[in-house]
Design a protein around this motif. Sequence first.
Motif: not given
Lengths: 355, 355
Positions: A57, A61, A50, A113-118, A53-54, A59, A109-110
């Motif tokens: 930027k 994933i 994490l 938008g979450l910034g979860l995946v690369d 990732g932070l 992850t 978009r969802h």
Amino acid sequence: MTSLRDVAERAQVAVSTASAALNGTRPVAAATRRRVERAAAELGYRPNLLARGLQSKRTRILALLFPAPRSGFGLTEMQFATGAAEAAKERGYHLLLSPESADPIEELRHITGLGLVDGVLLMEVGLDDERPAVLAEAGVPFAMIGRTREPGGIDHVDIDFAATAEAAVAHVAGLGHRKLAFFNRAVDAHAAGYGPAVRAGREFERAAREAGLQYVGGYRPGSAEEGGKAFEELLGAHPDVTALAVMDDHAAAGVIAAVARLGRRIPEDLTLLLVLSSARVAGMFHPRLTTLEPPSAELGRIGARMLIDKLQGETQSRTQGEAKGETQGGPQRRLLPCRLVVGDSSAPPREGGRW
Amino acid sequence: MTSLRDVAERAQVAVSTASAALNGTRPVAAATRRRVERAAAELGYRPNLLARGLQSKRTRILALLFPAPRSGFGLTEMQFATGAAEAAKERGYHLLLSPESADPIEELRHITGLGLVDGVLLMEVGLDDERPAVLAEAGVPFAMIGRTREPGGIDHVDIDFAATAEAAVAHVAGLGHRKLAFFNRAVDAHAAGYGPAVRAGREFERAAREAGLQYVGGYRPGSAEEGGKAFEELLGAHPDVTALAVMDDHAAAGVIAAVARLGRRIPEDLTLLLVLSSARVAGMFHPRLTTLEPPSAELGRIGARMLIDKLQGETQSRTQGEAKGETQGGPQRRLLPCRLVVGDSSAPPREGGRW
């Protein structure tokens, strides 16, 4: 709070080695990795992914978007997913399985938008799919398993339908058949602009004609019942047909049942090919059907690797050594043919046999 | 750097609403969520998930560990994965598809050590599976699709093999059959302590005897060829057998072929049941086989929900209202029976028929 330095000390390795072992940024001997992981677990060291990732930027994933289960979703698609997950893992990435809702565009978009995946891996790509444009606009790296009508500059891996049709036609022509019928995927697949249905139909016709075979197309049965009916219609119009390629498992089952009802036999009276299915499925039919089997896991693996190449190319200059696909530096494009697996449903046509 | 406040302002919603829309912590109207997501995308707001994860040490990611593809991996397992992914999404979680390597224990240590996932969903659970102990020791919340020999206090959802066997036996006995044979999964499934093989074998025998049927077990064919051979052996020892339940798709295909070779017919000479397969697969056989179909997607969904309940129970007291499973507060346990789907392979036995 436990630091990476503490973990490295306990595992008796350099801090850079501990980092590589935990972050998968470069290969580390299995025994060393295990030692570092144990040390991390014992010390309760956890937030590295994490925090990294932070900071970056990134992850590591990837999301594989898969459509809601529909009748055509089977082993092939499962193998895309497992192949992609394995390839991701080899490169230190993780694969998220993302079910699509009724509105795939909103879904995209969802997720992005979450910034979860690369990055995003698309599958079940329609000829006029809107998702590539949405991803490009959002600046999210992606690759496709399958392709749009004009995939142009988009990384993709897909089945080579031309080579697949040629292999099927060569097999049938080599046995001495002179007329080949083709049952395509069901009608709604065509309505939805499903690439494999459109491309396979076109390529089977082309390959048959180029090989000097008569060709009968236009049938699109999507169930066992429709398969049986389509076969009876086919015989009505073309009683001299001796070879049939079917692109739907259930329709093939219907054809087999119809042949039995007519008191005829496969392969003596009909050579039957199953197209775009697995040899595993073909082995459940009686007789075991000759199959054109897509390299499904390979398609998933290559798709994931293309996406990771792209992600890594964004942060570091591309290595020159390992050229993949047709271009270097530009988009990667790969088409792989299906494998012909000859079963017990292939035979030369009967002398002067008619239905 | 763009803040959540900027996003909320642009989307014209409260900061708490923007947060809920992006983090999935509580339901937000679809239109509102879309507006917030667009605002976030336009402003390049991205790091919320990671920042939140770093702060709370929660990532809202679950890992589904799946074994390396083997011959038995098919539609059922795919449906576990898609069901689990859908249920996770409904609750604001994401599902990571994690392929297991040759060493699943090391795999687990690696995945949990990364701090990437909040919890783990196990599938293909062996009777003496070591993974639950590893996870418990590491303090990682988990749930099982399937169960160990003595699952005791571990959250799990599995097939109700007793009820499934009873439904199959009642169907066969109701048609008038007096002797039921059972072909179990292949030998190596038993060697590996594969729960469904062991439990189904035991329960079919019990259910048959309780219903007053003669029972023949002990066969474990794992391929079409072995299925055909096992069937011939069965007839040699029990020429009066009229009903057979088979737990392997390929073995069933072998039985069908063997019946045809003997010049006999299904269902007139043999009632054939396919156990633990999908009606979709059963529909590809000719005749369409009567099937005991596991509620695969439901198993995946319930497994994911159990795990999420557990995760949420760790940070907030459990709500009293929604009791699920057998216990409240303690571990959740659910067993679901297979569904009997009657096909064209079921019929009363022929008067005095022998093989």
